[in-house]
Design a protein around this motif. Structure first.
Motif, PDB file in Angstrom:
ATOM      1  N   SER A 148       0.930  -1.104  -0.075  1.00  0.00           N
ATOM      2  CA  SER A 148       0.124   0.002  -0.070  1.00  0.00           C
ATOM      3  C   SER A 148       1.023   1.243   0.027  1.00  0.00           C
ATOM      4  CB  SER A 148      -0.854   0.000   1.194  1.00  0.00           C
ATOM      5  OG  SER A 148      -0.129   0.177   2.304  1.00  0.00           O
ATOM      6  N   GLY A 149       0.330   2.310   0.215  1.00  0.00           N
ATOM      7  CA  GLY A 149       0.915   3.663   0.417  1.00  0.00           C
ATOM      8  C   GLY A 149       1.797   3.824   1.456  1.00  0.00           C
ATOM      9  N   GLY A 150       1.500   3.233   2.552  1.00  0.00           N
ATOM     10  CA  GLY A 150       2.095   3.353   3.676  1.00  0.00           C
ATOM     11  C   GLY A 150       2.861   1.946   4.347  1.00  0.00           C
ATOM     12  N   ILE A 170       6.018   0.606  -1.233  1.00  0.00           N
ATOM     13  CA  ILE A 170       5.866   0.326  -2.568  1.00  0.00           C
ATOM     14  C   ILE A 170       4.914   1.709  -3.135  1.00  0.00           C
ATOM     15  CG2 ILE A 170       4.298  -1.485  -2.702  1.00  0.00           C
ATOM     16  CD1 ILE A 170       5.622  -2.404  -5.272  1.00  0.00           C
ATOM     17  N   GLY A 171       3.819   1.634  -2.335  1.00  0.00           N
ATOM     18  CA  GLY A 171       2.684   2.835  -3.237  1.00  0.00           C
ATOM     19  C   GLY A 171       3.603   4.165  -3.029  1.00  0.00           C
ATOM     20  N   GLU A 172       4.303   4.435  -2.019  1.00  0.00           N
ATOM     21  CA  GLU A 172       5.058   5.672  -1.832  1.00  0.00           C
ATOM     22  C   GLU A 172       6.011   5.924  -2.870  1.00  0.00           C
ATOM     23  OE1 GLU A 172       6.603   5.407   2.222  1.00  0.00           O
ATOM     24  OE2 GLU A 172       7.285   7.580   1.859  1.00  0.00           O
ATOM     25  N   PHE A 198       5.617   4.700  -6.046  1.00  0.00           N
ATOM     26  CA  PHE A 198       4.924   5.134  -7.219  1.00  0.00           C
ATOM     27  C   PHE A 198       4.512   6.448  -7.180  1.00  0.00           C
ATOM     28  CE2 PHE A 198       3.684   1.543 -10.145  1.00  0.00           C
ATOM     29  CZ  PHE A 198       4.084   0.481  -9.537  1.00  0.00           C
ATOM     30  N   ASP A 199       3.800   6.849  -5.961  1.00  0.00           N
ATOM     31  CA  ASP A 199       3.659   8.229  -5.717  1.00  0.00           C
ATOM     32  C   ASP A 199       4.785   9.525  -6.035  1.00  0.00           C
ATOM     33  OD1 ASP A 199       1.214   7.155  -5.181  1.00  0.00           O
ATOM     34  OD2 ASP A 199       1.290   7.461  -3.137  1.00  0.00           O
ATOM     35  N   LYS A 200       5.967   8.929  -5.523  1.00  0.00           N
ATOM     36  CA  LYS A 200       7.158   9.603  -5.724  1.00  0.00           C
ATOM     37  C   LYS A 200       7.605   9.900  -7.124  1.00  0.00           C
ATOM     38  CE  LYS A 200       8.902   9.646  -0.806  1.00  0.00           C
ATOM     39  NZ  LYS A 200       9.740   9.060   0.089  1.00  0.00           N
ATOM     40  N   GLY A 243       0.061   8.161  -7.471  1.00  0.00           N
ATOM     41  CA  GLY A 243       0.932   7.966  -8.425  1.00  0.00           C
ATOM     42  C   GLY A 243       0.843   6.391  -8.954  1.00  0.00           C
ATOM     43  N   GLY A 244       0.133   5.318  -8.176  1.00  0.00           N
ATOM     44  CA  GLY A 244       0.187   4.153  -8.922  1.00  0.00           C
ATOM     45  C   GLY A 244      -0.820   3.992 -10.172  1.00  0.00           C
ATOM     46  N   PRO A 245      -2.015   4.607 -10.211  1.00  0.00           N
ATOM     47  CA  PRO A 245      -2.739   4.387 -11.453  1.00  0.00           C
ATOM     48  C   PRO A 245      -1.958   5.244 -12.495  1.00  0.00           C
ATOM     49  CG  PRO A 245      -4.153   4.834  -9.567  1.00  0.00           C
ATOM     50  CD  PRO A 245      -2.770   5.047  -9.040  1.00  0.00           C
ATOM     51  N   GLY A 285      -4.004  -4.009  -0.109  1.00  0.00           N
ATOM     52  CA  GLY A 285      -3.380  -2.923  -0.273  1.00  0.00           C
ATOM     53  C   GLY A 285      -3.464  -2.172  -1.663  1.00  0.00           C
ATOM     54  N   GLY A 286      -3.529  -0.694  -1.837  1.00  0.00           N
ATOM     55  CA  GLY A 286      -3.726  -0.140  -3.167  1.00  0.00           C
ATOM     56  C   GLY A 286      -3.197  -0.514  -4.048  1.00  0.00           C
ATOM     57  N   VAL A 287      -1.870  -0.729  -3.857  1.00  0.00           N
ATOM     58  CA  VAL A 287      -0.891  -1.347  -5.199  1.00  0.00           C
ATOM     59  C   VAL A 287      -1.380  -2.745  -5.590  1.00  0.00           C
ATOM     60  CG1 VAL A 287       1.313  -1.755  -5.941  1.00  0.00           C
ATOM     61  CG2 VAL A 287       1.095  -0.044  -4.317  1.00  0.00           C
ATOM     62  N   THR A 343      -7.856  -0.523  -2.457  1.00  0.00           N
ATOM     63  CA  THR A 343      -7.628   0.533  -1.872  1.00  0.00           C
ATOM     64  C   THR A 343      -8.475   0.681  -0.417  1.00  0.00           C
ATOM     65  OG1 THR A 343      -9.079   1.641  -2.941  1.00  0.00           O
ATOM     66  CG2 THR A 343      -6.903   2.078  -3.556  1.00  0.00           C
ATOM     67  N   ASP A 344      -8.070   1.624   0.494  1.00  0.00           N
ATOM     68  CA  ASP A 344      -8.699   1.660   1.821  1.00  0.00           C
ATOM     69  C   ASP A 344     -10.295   1.452   1.811  1.00  0.00           C
ATOM     70  OD1 ASP A 344      -6.137   1.669   2.615  1.00  0.00           O
ATOM     71  OD2 ASP A 344      -6.236   3.822   3.031  1.00  0.00           O
ATOM     72  N   ASN A 345     -10.731   0.882   2.572  1.00  0.00           N
ATOM     73  CA  ASN A 345     -12.350   0.766   2.775  1.00  0.00           C
ATOM     74  C   ASN A 345     -12.796   0.133   4.118  1.00  0.00           C
ATOM     75  OD1 ASN A 345     -12.785  -2.202   2.412  1.00  0.00           O
ATOM     76  ND2 ASN A 345     -11.248  -1.557   0.888  1.00  0.00           N
TER      77      ASN A 345
HETATM   78  O1  KG4 Z   1      -4.191   0.911   0.505  1.00  0.00           O
HETATM   79  P1  KG4 Z   1      -3.936   2.321   0.082  1.00  0.00           P
HETATM   80  O2  KG4 Z   1      -5.440   2.782  -0.291  1.00  0.00           O
HETATM   81  O3  KG4 Z   1      -3.703   3.407   1.255  1.00  0.00           O
HETATM   82  C1  KG4 Z   1      -2.859   2.929   2.255  1.00  0.00           C
HETATM   83  O4  KG4 Z   1      -3.106   2.301   3.391  1.00  0.00           O
HETATM   84  O5  KG4 Z   1      -1.623   3.439   2.139  1.00  0.00           O
HETATM   85  O6  KG4 Z   1      -2.875   2.764  -0.841  1.00  0.00           O
HETATM   86  C2  KG4 Z   1      -2.698   3.518  -1.498  1.00  0.00           C
HETATM   87  C3  KG4 Z   1      -1.471   3.483  -2.377  1.00  0.00           C
HETATM   88  C4  KG4 Z   1      -0.970   4.863  -3.165  1.00  0.00           C
HETATM   89  O7  KG4 Z   1       0.347   4.812  -2.893  1.00  0.00           O
HETATM   90  C5  KG4 Z   1      -1.731   4.482  -4.772  1.00  0.00           C
HETATM   91  O8  KG4 Z   1      -0.346   5.063  -5.612  1.00  0.00           O
HETATM   92  C6  KG4 Z   1      -1.434   3.107  -4.807  1.00  0.00           C
HETATM   93  O9  KG4 Z   1      -1.881   2.521  -3.552  1.00  0.00           O
HETATM   94  N1  KG4 Z   1      -2.354   2.568  -6.055  1.00  0.00           N
HETATM   95  C7  KG4 Z   1      -1.871   1.896  -6.774  1.00  0.00           C
HETATM   96  C8  KG4 Z   1      -2.847   1.774  -7.717  1.00  0.00           C
HETATM   97  N2  KG4 Z   1      -4.173   2.018  -7.096  1.00  0.00           N
HETATM   98  C9  KG4 Z   1      -3.446   2.721  -6.230  1.00  0.00           C
HETATM   99  N3  KG4 Z   1      -0.542   1.379  -7.307  1.00  0.00           N
HETATM  100  C10 KG4 Z   1      -0.340   0.804  -8.214  1.00  0.00           C
HETATM  101  N4  KG4 Z   1      -1.653   0.542  -9.077  1.00  0.00           N
HETATM  102  C11 KG4 Z   1      -2.707   0.857  -9.041  1.00  0.00           C
HETATM  103  N5  KG4 Z   1      -3.772   0.594  -9.985  1.00  0.00           N
END
Ligand code: KG4
Ligand code: ZN
Length: 409
Positions: free
Chosen positions: A146-148, A172-174, A176-178, A189-191, A333-335, A375-377
């Motif tokens: 995820s982002g964190g 890893i999500g961080e 992607f965002d950076k 950044g992920g999408p 997680g989001g990624v 993603t978070d829910n």
């Molecule tokens: O799980 P999440 O919604 O929040 C946290 O707990 O951090 O994850 C958010 C992260 C963000 O860094 C975002 O860039 C990434 O998930 N993300 C993705 C995608 N959708 C969201 N990364 C890659 N591909 C995606 N489709």
């Protein structure tokens, strides 16, 4: 058993009702993401203020969509960590108050565990969801991306797990965002990196993969006298008791760090590649890069970064699959919404097992949860709440439950 789940750890205000840990009755998510987009990341004060405004309407909507009154709800589950302090406070104080005035048991939920538990949802009459046909089975290998967080966890059973490895720096999500920020692509950044990558060559750049393995420790298979840093990473008590017989071997595996991740070097490599592409040196400010890079340069960097970032977590997942032979592998997680992650994991796992990729799904070895639940829910929180209730886990005190922003697994 019907549980109301409340989630406010970051920028999503979310609530959901889940029945018996497998049926999704409602899932309401209100994101303040648009308010953060201009800053390229979540602004904690803005997130907390948005939660205050949204929390009660979101909870009421989730009950209404589930066709539930408060009398139908057996318990409340709420995220108490990890996350942003101000954001967590809004959810926890709301859940505490509701638990008291509605006289419901309260369950404190670890957000990161919730990301894995959402994979237990297999049934819903809500439209627009495609849930897996089977629940995962134990032993279960969970990859949280995820982002964190970036973590690899082995569950033997409910509430009996070992954290095999985690990131040393960025999640890893961080990363992607950076990288999205370096390339001038929108947040999150992920999408946006995934979209840009579609037009790029994933082999245009050979970015480095971090190597953290220290073989001397795991080879000897005994418990390690740790430094301060090592003792912080000691196996949690619950895990130690569960692992009893192979505790020393497990501990050695963890101390070896063979399942740990690192993404900060990759992010720096992207920055250097972007500067080199426009023939500038490392002193060139990253804020000036987006306007100087061409669309095809951006696409090639995005595709090459995405390939390596995903390969990094897939390599470790396959390695852990081979070592522990779990019955199921799940991602959360989001990624985990990344198509590239789903593609790489399917191909590599099928080839490691020597089976057809379709068989992974039909055998329940690797199934993917609906994108909307990655993603978070609130559903992930309510699902874990159901298992806490069904497995007689400790009920939280609604008069004293506090937040834990740095909660680990
Ligand atoms: O799980 P999440 O919604 O929040 C946290 O707990 O951090 O994850 C958010 C992260 C963000 O860094 C975002 O860039 C990434 O998930 N993300 C993705 C995608 N959708 C969201 N990364 C890659 N591909 C995606 N489709
Ligand atoms: Zn999350």
């Amino acid at each position: 058993m019907k549980i109301l789940g409340i989630e406010t750890s970051c920028d999503e205000t979310a609530a959901a009702v889940v029945e018996d840990g497998r049926k999704l009755l409602s899932n309401v998510v209100l994101s303040s993401m648009d308010l953060h987009a201009a800053y390229g990341g979540v602004v904690p004060e803005i997130a907390a203020r948005s939660h205050i405004e949204a929390i009660m309407p979101v909870i009421e909507q989730s009950l209404k969509r589930a066709n539930c009154s408060w009398d139908d709800i057996d318990a409340i589950a709420v995220t108490y960590g990890a996350g942003l302090g101000g954001s967590l406070l809004v959810g926890v104080m709301t859940a505490r108050t509701l638990a008291i005035i509605k006289n419901k048991p309260l369950y404190a939920i670890n957000h990161v565990e919730g990301h894995i538990y959402v994979n237990f949802l297999t049934d819903t009459s809500l439209s627009g969801y495609k849930l897996p046909s089977k629940q995962p089975e134990f032993p279960l290998l969970g990859l949280i991306v995820s982002g964190g967080h970036s973590q690899l966890v082995l569950w033997r059973n409910h509430f009996d797990y070992t954290l095999l490895g985690q990131t040393h720096d960025d999640a890893i999500g961080e990363a992607f965002d950076k990288v999205a920020k370096i390339l001038g692509l929108p947040y999150p950044g992920g999408p946006s990196v995934g979209e840009a990558a579609k037009k790029g060559d994933p082999h245009a750049f050979n970015f480095p993969k971090a190597k953290l393995y220290s073989p001397t420790r795991s080879q000897f298979g005994d418990a390690v006298q740790g430094s301060n840093e090592d003792s912080k990473r000691a196996v949690p008590d619950s895990t130690v008791s569960a692992a009893r017989s192979d505790n020393a071997a497990m501990r050695a595996i963890i101390e070896s760090r063979k399942y740990d991740f690192s993404f900060s070097g990759l992010k720096t490599a992207v920055l250097r590649a972007a500067q080199a592409e426009i023939e500038e040196n490392h002193t060139f400010p990253s804020s000036g890069l987006p306007e100087r890079l061409s669309e095809s340069q951006k696409a090639n960097i995005a595709a090459s970064f995405q390939r390596i970032a995903i390969e990094t977590v897939v390599d470790k997942t396959i390695q852990a699959y081979e070592e522990f032979q779990p019955k199921s592998v799940v991602i959360g997680g989001g990624v985990a919404a990344s198509l590239e992650l789903r593609r790489q994991l399917t191909t590599r796992l099928a080839s490691a097992i020597g089976c057809d990729p379709i068989a992974l799904e039909t055998e329940g070895i690797l199934q993917f949860q609906d994108y909307k639940l990655m993603t978070d829910n609130g559903a992930m929180i309510a699902t874990l709440g159901c298992y806490k209730a069904m497995c007689d886990q400790t009920i939280a005190d609604p008069y004293s439950l506090s937040i834990e922003p740095n909660l680990s697994m």
